[in-house]
Design an enzyme around this catalytic site. Sequence first.
Site, PDB file in Angstrom:
ATOM      1  N   HIS A   1       0.814  -1.213   0.000  1.00  8.34           N
ATOM      2  CA  HIS A   1       0.000   0.000   0.000  1.00  8.34           C
ATOM      3  C   HIS A   1       0.853   1.271   0.000  1.00  8.34           C
ATOM      4  CE1 HIS A   1      -3.756   1.922  -0.042  1.00  8.34           C
ATOM      5  NE2 HIS A   1      -4.413   1.173   0.827  1.00  8.34           N
ATOM      6  N   ARG A   2       2.146   1.162   0.251  1.00  8.23           N
ATOM      7  CA  ARG A   2       3.013   2.329   0.151  1.00  8.23           C
ATOM      8  C   ARG A   2       3.154   2.782  -1.295  1.00  8.23           C
ATOM      9  NH1 ARG A   2       8.287  -0.022   3.027  1.00  8.23           N
ATOM     10  NH2 ARG A   2       7.772  -1.628   1.467  1.00  8.23           N
TER      11      ARG A   2
END
Length: 515
Positions: free
Chosen positions: A488-489
């Site tokens: 998700h980064r």
Amino acid sequence: MTVNKFNLPDVGEGLTEAEIVSWKVKAGDTVAVNDVLCEIETAKSLVELPSPYAGTVTELLVAEGVTVDVGTPIISVSDAETATAAPAANPVVPAAAAPAATPAAPAPAAPMYGKLDASDAEEPAGPPAGGPLVGSGPKADAVKRRRRIAAPPAAGPAVPAAPRATPAPAASAAPAVEAHDIWISPDAVSHAERDAPAAGTIDQRPTLGGAITGLVNRVLAKPPVRKIARDLGIDLADVVPTGARGEVTREDLVSYQAQRDAELDQADSFWGKTGRPQEQRIERIPVKGVRKATARAMVESAFAAPHVSIFVDVDASRTMEFVKRLKASRDFEGIKVSPLLILAKAVIWAAARNPSVNASWVDAEDGSDAAEIHVKHFMNLGIAAATPRGLMVPNIKNAQDLSLKELALALNELATTARAGKTQPAQMQGGTLTVTNIGALGIDTGTPIINPGEVAIVAFGTIKQKPWVLDGEVIPRWITTLGGSFDHRVVDGDLSARFMADVAAILEEPALLLD
């Protein structure tokens, strides 16, 4: 006479230790330069070590099954006595003149979906591989989930070539599952057989459910095969079919019966004797080699990268038809083709439309908060593979440059190499995005862990017929579920959804690959 001691080398991957799996020579054997001395298991794979010396083996310094550090002497080789008496006929090769074989220089990365900057073009992408396999780590000896079946009755008609004649050893009772084998429900029927009855029952609402259930539960098999199954007490619905039209063959029954026999034999002897203390009935298995490296990498990935997972059901009926046409094509004669081939192409196509899934997150070397996202303009497509030595993820280098036929050949070679335990460390380095084929074991979907150094992984579930609403009518269709995990980064919810939708679009309509 000079005695040379050969130290365990670093095979070029920065490894610190390795296990001596098996010796290929013994004391007294004569060896030449580059003869294989032994097989070692590193944290990456199984590797053969060639001899840097010519002469006679005087002593094996490390026993099989022992793990030693790089630089530890493992074998001693003396110069051949004949070399001293007749150097011209049998010259001695000094250690300096015969270094251990080193891997060829890596080829430069081919540009992927667009042009590379001049600086990018200088980065090596690793040697081209046809090579090794993954999914999310099923045991290599598992074929599919099914209920426990009691042993068949002793009495019954004799069956030719009964599988009990050559029982498999307990350690390798079941054949390894190939990464590119997609498990397909044994109720396979052609569209002509399927659609005609469905069309005839659509207006009969009271019997619609029964008609669909009858179609979905059909198992194709010839009468002789059905008779053998009855004699052995085998439910054809439990057998994975491999016939050209999705039918169960005689060979499928033989394989299933051999596996069932092995499972029953193992089950009978699995539980320890009740009279013994429980502490003495615990099997302790050392964690080493590939399994140790996999465990370390999975923990690192799970806690370093914030995972987000999404799922999508896909009507893969046209993919199944396309695969059937490819199998019948003269261009693909002799090449194993499965739906995984179409999924691999779909992932490459979708990644070009959503480049950030084909990337990596790189932290600053000085430990500061500074970081970079490296988007790869090439696709080294990883295929997760369960092997007898543990979970591996070899990758196909520059997969974006391969035609459909070339990609099929690469997948076949990758599976064959991994199944033989010959996957090399270089074949598992540099991956950019991974596919795991959990459907090979009959699993619908899952939440796979991202391979370290990547930001996305796609899980390919089993393909089986289910009731599906199409144009307002309920008919049986080939349905699969795709699961994706993302860092998700780098990949947010919108991007991950668009990427998975693009992959699903290709499975629903493979003709989009022609755009």
